[in-house]
Design a protein around this motif. Structure first.
Motif, PDB file in Angstrom:
ATOM      1  N   UNK A 203       0.855  -1.182   0.000  1.00 24.95           N
ATOM      2  CA  UNK A 203       0.000   0.000   0.000  1.00 24.95           C
ATOM      3  C   UNK A 203       0.896   1.239   0.000  1.00 24.95           C
ATOM      4  N   UNK A 204       0.333   2.359  -0.440  1.00 25.82           N
ATOM      5  CA  UNK A 204       1.103   3.595  -0.432  1.00 25.82           C
ATOM      6  C   UNK A 204       1.569   3.904   0.992  1.00 25.82           C
ATOM      7  N   UNK A 205       2.854   4.122   1.162  1.00 26.57           N
ATOM      8  CA  UNK A 205       3.401   4.499   2.468  1.00 26.57           C
ATOM      9  C   UNK A 205       3.761   3.324   3.366  1.00 26.57           C
ATOM     10  N   UNK A 206       3.604   2.107   2.868  1.00 25.78           N
ATOM     11  CA  UNK A 206       3.855   0.926   3.694  1.00 25.78           C
ATOM     12  C   UNK A 206       5.294   0.431   3.503  1.00 25.78           C
ATOM     13  N   UNK A 207       5.963   0.110   4.601  1.00 26.50           N
ATOM     14  CA  UNK A 207       7.325  -0.407   4.516  1.00 26.50           C
ATOM     15  C   UNK A 207       7.345  -1.848   4.009  1.00 26.50           C
TER      16      UNK A 207
END
Lengths: 336, 336
Positions: A203-207
C-alpha cells in the motif's frame, strides 16, 4: 419552449441599460451571483422580471471572461526549480475565459524566465484539462479527485521530473529455523499449481517488511516478523501495473504463530514445507526455487551469508525516517 | 447580436417540420453532421437558409442524448477480474447525454455481476471526468493525454489495484579497484557541501544498472559499467515525489574511463577520492559514509561480502525479461 437570448457584455451594461436579456445558468447560486452583479452594474435600471427562474445553460461566457480578466487572473506559486504551480481556479471558470487567461499567463511566465507550469485541477473542473491540452499541457499524474497537468516552458528539452514509475510487491518467506520448514501457498485459478511464498502489493506508504507480514497473515493466517531482505526483482511493462514497472522484493520472516488458516478466496493450498523439498520440486516458480536454495544455504551456514539487514535512520527532512537495507558490516565498521 | 433559439428534439422533427431553429455548435464538422441529420429526419422540408454559418455553442444536448441512446450506448470490455473497461467515447458526447448513459450502464453492469468500471478518457474529453465524478468515479491515474477513472461496484470494500507508488532513484559508486579510489560529486546549490555518489531518477522502463551508468556519465563524464547492487533505501512521502514513495538503490560500478568532465549545471565539484578518506570525512551524507565502509570492506576482504549480484531471467510472459538481485550462491547451489 422558445428562449430569446441577447448576448450581452457584462461591462457594457453600465453604459447601456436598455438591453433585454435572459441569463442562463445551470447553477442557481451562480445565476443568482451573476444576476446581482448585473443589477449592481446596471445601476438598478434592470427589471427583475426579465431574469428567469428556470435554470438553463450559462451563456454569459464572454462576460465572465472579462470579469475574470479584471478580477481573477491566474495566480501561481513559484517553486525553487523555477516552475509555477496554479492551484486555485474559480469554480465557474468557463473554457473560453480560461483559455484566454492561460495563454496570457504562460506568455507572462515565459517572459519572467519560469521553466514550467503546473496546474492542479479538481476533478469537477476537469473540462479545463481539455483547454490546457490545446495550449500544450499534458497530464503529469492524477489521483482520486485531482489531476496535475504540466508544461515545460524553459529552454531546450523538458527537465520535468516524472511521476512514480514502479509498483512494489513483497513476498514473505516465513522460515521456521527449528525444523527447516517454510510457509508456501498455491494460488487459486492458475493453470499450473506452483508453490510460492505468500505476498502482494505494498500500500502507499507501507514499509517492505510490513507488507510482507501483512500479506502473509492475510493469505495464510500465520503471524510472522520481518528478519531480512533476500532479493529484489525489477520487471518493466508489467502486466497488471498499467504499463508501469514492478519492483518485487522477497523477505525472510520468522513465524510467531504456526496454525494455518488460509484465504480460500486467493489460495488453493497452503502448507509448511521442508526447504530441501521446495528446492527439489518442479511444482514451483524459478524465483521461489532460487530463494529456497538461498534459505537452505542460510540454514546450513548461517543467515549472514544471505541476509540484507535493515536499519531505520532519520532522514535529513525533519521527523521522517527511511529504511536502509544492505549486507551487514562487521562490528568494527558499523559505527554510523 | 441577438440570437433566437428554439430548443428542439431531434426526433420530433420527423413529425413536425414547421419548427424554426438555429443550430449552435463550436465545431464545424459537428454542426454539419447535425445539420444533415436534421435534414434527413425532417424529410427535406427544412430550408437551409435557416441553418446559420457562424459556429456557436451546441445546444442540441437532448437531441444528441437520444441519438447516443439509440446509436452509441457505452460499450465496455470485460477483464478477467470482472471489471469493465470503456475506452471509446464519441468525440461529441455531451455531458448530459454521458451522465444518463453512464448511470444506465453502471446499473446494467452491476446487474451482470461486474465488480469495477474503468474509463479511459482522452484529455480532449476530460469534461466527462467531472460527470463521472458525480457518479462516484475517481481518478486512478493519468499520463500524457489520457486519464483513467475507476469505480468499485462489487460487494464489500474496493479491491481495485492501486497505481505505481514509487519513484526509483539510483546512485553509482564507481570504484577503481586498482587504486582504491571512488568517484564522488558535490551538488550545486546546497547549503552543506556533502560528497556523494552521482545518481538520479530512473526513466520509465530503465533497469537499475542502466540508470546508474547513465547518471554517472551525465554528471561526471566518466563511463562505467554495472557490477552489483549494494543497498536499497525506502522512504515514504518523499519531497519531490509528489506525495509518493521513493526507492533509492546504490550500485557498485567499475570505471571504463577516468577523465572527469562534470556537469556544471548540477555539480559544484567532482573528484576521485580514496575510499578510506570518504569513510573519515564529515563532509558527506550518512548513506554515502555507510557505503564507503561497505566498499572498504569489499576492497580488503573481497566484494562477495558486500555484493548483490544480478542475473537476467526470462519472465513467464513471453519475450520479457526481469532482473533478479541477491547474494551470490556457492557454485553447488547455483543451477536454476
Amino acid at each position: 419552449m422558445v428562449l430569446i437570448i441577447l448576448r450581452i457584455n457584462l461591462f457594457d451594461i453600465v453604459d447601456s441599460s436598455e438591453y433585454s436579456f435572459i441569463l442562463l445558468s445551470k447553477h442557481l447560486s451562480q445565476r443568482n451571483q451573476l444576476q446581482s452583479q448585473i443589477r449592481r452594474r446596471a445601476g438598478g435600471s434592470l427589471r427583475s422580471s426579465r431574469l428567469p427562474e428556470t435554470p438553463a445553460r450559462c451563456f454569459s461566457c464572454r462576460a465572465r471572461r472579462l470579469q475574470l480578466h479584471r478580477e481573477k487572473p491566474l495566480t501561481g506559486k513559484v517553486d525553487r526549480f523555477g516552475g509555477v504551480t496554479v492551484s486555485h481556479f474559480a469554480p465557474d471558470t468557463c473554457e473560453e475565459a480560461f483559455s484566454a487567461l492561460l495563454k496570457e499567463s504562460v506568455t507572462q511566465w515565459k517572459e519572467q524566465g519560469r521553466v514550467a507550469v503546473w496546474l492542479h485541477l479538481p476533478i469537477a473542473l476537469s473540462r479545463l484539462a481539455a483547454v490546457a491540452a490545446t495550449h500544450g499541457f499534458t497530464f503529469h499524474h492524477a489521483r482520486q479527485d485531482q489531476a496535475v497537468l504540466c508544461l515545460w516552458i524553459g529552454e531546450g528539452e523538458s527537465r520535468l521530473p516524472g511521476f512514480a514509475t514502479h509498483q512494489v510487491g513483497v513476498a514473505g518467506a516465513v522460515l521456521d529455523e527449528t525444523n527447516g520448514k517454510v510457509l508456501v501457498v498455491q494460488d487459486k485459478n492458475k493453470t499450473k499449481n506452483a508453490w510460492k511464498f505468500p505476498g502482494g502489493l505494498s500500500d502507499l506508504g507501507e514499509n517492505i517488511g510490513a507488507t510482507a507480514a501483512r500479506e502473509v497473515y492475510e493469505e495464510t493466517g500465520v503471524r510472522a516478523e520481518f528478519r531480512s531482505l533476500l532479493s529484489i526483482r525489477q520487471q518493466h511493462n508489467h502486466p497488471g501495473a498499467f504499463g508501469m514497472s514492478d519492483m518485487y522484493l522477497i523477505c525472510r520472516l520468522s513465524p510467531l504463530t504456526h496454525s494455518i488458516n488460509f484465504c480460500r478466496h486467493e489460495c488453493l493450498r497452503c502448507e509448511w514445507m521442508e526447504v530441501a523439498e521446495l528446492c527439489r520440486t518442479a511444482e514451483t516458480t524459478p524465483i521461489t526455487s532460487r530463494m529456497a536454495r538461498l534459505l537452505l544455504y542460510g540454514l546450513h551456514h548461517g543467515f549472514q551469508h544471505i541476509d540484507l539487514t535493515m536499519e531505520e535512520l532519520p532522514a535529513v527532512y525533519s521527523g521522517m525516517f527511511y529504511q536502509l537495507f544492505h549486507r551487514q558490516l562487521p562490528e568494527s565498521l558499523r559505527c554510523s
